[in-house]
Each structure stands twice: as C-alpha cells, then as structure tokens.
Scaffold this motif. Structure first.
Motif, short mmCIF file in Angstrom:
data_model
loop_
_atom_site.label_atom_id
_atom_site.label_comp_id
_atom_site.label_asym_id
_atom_site.label_seq_id
_atom_site.Cartn_x
_atom_site.Cartn_y
_atom_site.Cartn_z
N GLN A 56 0.89 -1.31 -0.15
CA GLN A 56 0.08 0.05 -0.07
C GLN A 56 0.90 1.25 0.06
O GLN A 56 0.51 2.04 -0.71
N LEU A 57 2.12 1.03 1.04
CA LEU A 57 2.74 2.41 0.93
C LEU A 57 3.39 2.83 -0.39
O LEU A 57 3.70 3.82 -0.97
N ALA A 58 3.78 1.65 -1.03
CA ALA A 58 4.60 1.91 -2.34
C ALA A 58 3.66 2.24 -3.33
O ALA A 58 4.05 3.25 -3.99
N LYS A 59 2.42 1.90 -3.43
CA LYS A 59 1.20 2.39 -4.47
C LYS A 59 1.12 3.82 -4.22
O LYS A 59 1.08 4.46 -5.05
N GLU A 60 1.06 4.11 -2.73
CA GLU A 60 0.85 5.45 -2.62
C GLU A 60 2.12 6.31 -3.04
O GLU A 60 1.69 7.60 -3.21
N MET A 61 3.18 6.06 -2.97
CA MET A 61 4.35 6.55 -3.20
C MET A 61 4.46 6.72 -4.98
O MET A 61 5.60 7.20 -5.53
N ASP A 62 3.57 5.96 -5.63
CA ASP A 62 3.51 5.64 -7.04
C ASP A 62 4.86 5.07 -7.57
O ASP A 62 5.45 5.34 -8.65
N VAL A 63 5.23 3.82 -6.75
CA VAL A 63 6.28 3.22 -7.36
C VAL A 63 5.82 1.68 -7.02
O VAL A 63 5.02 1.37 -6.12
N ARG A 64 6.49 0.65 -7.36
CA ARG A 64 6.26 -0.72 -7.06
C ARG A 64 7.02 -1.11 -5.89
O ARG A 64 7.91 -0.72 -5.57
N SER A 65 6.63 -2.04 -5.27
CA SER A 65 7.22 -2.65 -3.95
C SER A 65 8.01 -3.76 -4.49
O SER A 65 7.46 -4.53 -5.16
N LEU A 86 1.74 7.08 4.19
CA LEU A 86 1.03 6.52 5.56
C LEU A 86 -0.13 7.19 6.11
O LEU A 86 -0.90 6.47 6.39
N LYS A 87 -0.04 8.42 5.92
CA LYS A 87 -1.03 9.22 6.41
C LYS A 87 -2.31 8.96 5.47
O LYS A 87 -3.52 8.68 5.98
N ARG A 88 -2.14 8.78 4.17
CA ARG A 88 -3.37 8.48 3.25
C ARG A 88 -3.68 7.12 3.48
O ARG A 88 -5.16 6.67 3.61
N VAL A 89 -3.05 6.18 3.91
CA VAL A 89 -3.40 4.90 4.19
C VAL A 89 -3.89 4.69 5.47
O VAL A 89 -5.20 4.09 5.74
N LYS A 90 -3.62 5.54 6.63
CA LYS A 90 -4.37 5.71 7.69
C LYS A 90 -5.76 6.56 7.61
O LYS A 90 -6.87 5.71 8.06
N LEU A 135 -5.03 1.09 6.91
CA LEU A 135 -4.62 0.67 8.01
C LEU A 135 -5.27 -0.07 8.77
O LEU A 135 -4.85 -1.20 9.15
N LYS A 136 -6.20 0.54 9.21
CA LYS A 136 -7.19 0.14 10.20
C LYS A 136 -7.78 -1.33 9.75
O LYS A 136 -7.61 -2.47 10.63
N ALA A 137 -8.13 -1.38 8.62
CA ALA A 137 -8.63 -2.80 7.87
C ALA A 137 -7.48 -3.86 7.95
O ALA A 137 -7.75 -4.98 8.00
#
Length: 164
Positions: free
Chosen positions: A61-70, A137-141, A146-148
């Motif tokens: 999720q974090l990588a996706k939000e940063m617009d890169v692959r994990s 991380l903030k967007r995922v929270k 993140l809760k899910a």
C-alpha cells in the motif's frame, strides 16, 4: 598537483550531488526496496512460496501511494538493519519499535502501529523521503486501509517483542 582556487569554491556546491536524496533513487528505480525477515506471523511470513502478512500488505500500500512498485527482499536479522543503513535496502518493515538507540542510527516514519509502537526505519538525512513516506502512511491511515489491515491480521493476536 596544483588546485585552482575556483575549483575549491565549487566543492560545496558539488557535495549535495554526491549524496542524492533517497526519494530520488526510489523514483528513478520506480520501486521501493522493502526488507523483512518473513518469519513472524501475522506481521510477515511465507505461505508456501508467497510472502504475506500485515507488513507485506502495508508495504504494498505504501509503495502504491508513493507511485512506485514494492520490491520485497527477505533476509536475516544480522543483515536487516545493516542493509538499510548501507543503502542496500530502502526501508525495513519488520515490526521494529522506535528506540533511542535506533534513532541515533536511523530516521523513522510516523508509527504505523501503537502497541508496541512500530515504525519504519530508513537512512538518516533523507527529509524528502520521510515526507513522502509519512504522506503515504497518512493516506493509508486516513482512508481506513491501515485499520482494515490491522483488523484482518492483528485482531486477537499477541504482539511479538523483537527487542529481546
């Protein structure tokens, strides 16, 4: 060897180029290199040949939000933080609690889990990377992902204490 005084004046301008910001490296590669041990369910582990767990899905999720692959790399405890410090890996997402000792060695993301307080270490001196990682991380929270993930993976489990 004779050094030109003009060249000496240029050295301070060149030094930032020698140490690129981590976020630039991540964006140039198009991937976030995430290291973990893959041996601690439900945080991160292998199910057959597949890497899975709370921290694996968080890293995706974090990588996706940063617009890169994990890109996940599994290693052992001896290489984990040493590899992050040397730049071999970008981050360690491996249920690491922020301690005073580790804060002398690494910069950290905001916490992604409070009990125990878990955060993501990365090389010191990368404020733009910290800002990007914390933003992701903030967007995922904020949108509940993140809760899910915590409900899916951590509800009813006993936290693992890796400080021993």
């Amino acid at each position: 060897m004779r050094v030109s005084p003009g060249l000496l004046l240029l050295l301070p301008l060149l030094s930032p180029l020698a140490h690129a910001e981590l976020i630039d490296d991540v964006n140039d590669r198009g991937e976030l290199r995430i290291v973990l041990e893959a041996n601690t369910p439900p945080y991160n582990f292998k199910e057959g040949d597949k890497l899975t767990g709370f921290e694996v899905e968080l890293g995706e999720q974090l990588a996706k939000e940063m617009d890169v692959r994990s890109s996940f790399i599994t290693t052992d405890e001896a290489d984990l933080l040493a590899g992050v410090e040397s730049g071999k890996y970008d981050v360690a997402i491996n249920h690491i609690a922020k301690t005073a000792e580790l804060e002398n060695q690494f910069d950290f993301s905001e916490a992604y889990h409070e009990k125990p307080e878990l955060a993501i270490p990365f090389q010191k001196g990368n404020p733009a990377f910290k800002s990007s990682l914390d933003g992701a991380l903030k967007r995922v929270k904020d949108d509940g992902r993140l809760k899910a993930l915590a409900q899916k993976w951590l509800e009813g489990t006993t936290p693992v204490d890796k400080s021993e």
